[in-house]
Design an enzyme around this catalytic site. Sequence first.
Site, PDB file in Angstrom:
ATOM      1  N   GLU A 186       0.830  -1.198   0.000  1.00  0.00           N
ATOM      2  CA  GLU A 186       0.000   0.000   0.000  1.00  0.00           C
ATOM      3  C   GLU A 186       0.868   1.253   0.000  1.00  0.00           C
ATOM      4  O   GLU A 186       1.964   1.257   0.558  1.00  0.00           O
ATOM      5  CB  GLU A 186      -0.937   0.011   1.216  1.00  0.00           C
ATOM      6  CG  GLU A 186      -2.013  -1.064   1.134  1.00  0.00           C
ATOM      7  CD  GLU A 186      -3.017  -1.011   2.273  1.00  0.00           C
ATOM      8  OE1 GLU A 186      -4.207  -1.248   2.005  1.00  0.00           O
ATOM      9  OE2 GLU A 186      -2.610  -0.733   3.427  1.00  0.00           O
ATOM     10  N   CYS A 236       5.961  -3.712  15.525  1.00  0.00           N
ATOM     11  CA  CYS A 236       5.492  -2.801  16.572  1.00  0.00           C
ATOM     12  C   CYS A 236       4.038  -3.143  16.888  1.00  0.00           C
ATOM     13  O   CYS A 236       3.241  -3.393  15.984  1.00  0.00           O
ATOM     14  CB  CYS A 236       5.588  -1.350  16.096  1.00  0.00           C
ATOM     15  SG  CYS A 236       7.260  -0.841  15.637  1.00  0.00           S
ATOM     16  N   CYS A 260      -1.037   6.772  10.245  1.00  0.00           N
ATOM     17  CA  CYS A 260       0.155   6.141  10.817  1.00  0.00           C
ATOM     18  C   CYS A 260      -0.184   4.803  11.464  1.00  0.00           C
ATOM     19  O   CYS A 260      -1.071   4.710  12.311  1.00  0.00           O
ATOM     20  CB  CYS A 260       0.759   7.083  11.856  1.00  0.00           C
ATOM     21  SG  CYS A 260       2.196   6.415  12.705  1.00  0.00           S
TER      22      CYS A 260
END
Length: 343
Positions: free
Chosen positions: A91, A115, A331
């Site tokens: 993406e 993460c 984000c």
Amino acid sequence: MKNLLDLSYEELVAEVTSLGLERYRADQILDWVFNKKVNNFDEMTNLSKQHRALLKEHFSIPFLKLLDKKVSRIDGTTKFLWELEDGNTIESVMLFHPDRITACISTQVGCPVKCIFCATGMSGFVRNLTTGEIVAQILSMEREEKKKIGNVVYMGMGEPLLNYENTIKSIRILNHKKMGNIGIRRITISTVGIPDRIIQLAEEGLDVKLALSLHAPTNFKRDQLVPLNKKYSIEEILNAVKIYQRKTGNRVTIEYVLIRGINDEISDAKKLAEILKNMKIFVNLIPVNPTAEDLKKPSRERLLAFKRILLENGIEAEIRREKGSDIEAACGQLRLKRIKSTS
């Protein structure tokens, strides 16, 4: 057959002249590809039919296949789902500002860092992107939207410094005046912190911007948020950043995703200010975005209190304005779709 988008300017000139063509033909080809967004030699009408046929035998120019596109109703942010030649998907995101258009691009299929607040890491890691696949994201978005991208952030899927060579080469291509022609200070690399690569980056002679995804002020907390911290401690990473700054003189942005009850305490803000003291930095505070994990944003009051403590301690800080969250383009929200293993 070589992917033309994998080649630096010097490499393309060498390839073209080795085929018996004049040096300036490389500039003509690049004008078609980077300015006109043409990836078919047959359409390059200022080249002879003989030259076009010769080039087709030796080079491909694979732009990316668009599988899906989503546009935010909030701010126009556009997310693209691309299929690569091997069937894997990535993406990319195009963000619109009053004075510029920014592209957020990927460097890996998936991400090995994992993460806990990032959707990309949940999907696992497949492989590094080639230089050409990184560059093709810019060209494919520009062709699809018929708009020129002026800023690039390496903040999409993957850890750029774990695909170091291809990331650096793609930056040189995107920056070259006869190729991407994007100003070097308009390109940002975001990393969770690979110390030796940060130091190596300082030696490249590339005046790119650097953003460090820190997310916690102590190793105990960062170990939980960013598993790679168990290999590279905060102290090692910040030491590398200090070396980078001594060599480049550049300010570094610290990215800090704030998660309610995990890393948003007043004590966290004070500790963050302490470890960043006397560094030439700017802190971007990012309220966590929704993913599959049950993580919550801090209250507005807590965000402002966190920022205020940093400012009171002489640390420049701002709360980032969210873009594209309604289409999972913000984000930490990019993820793999329809993974196909290359093994």
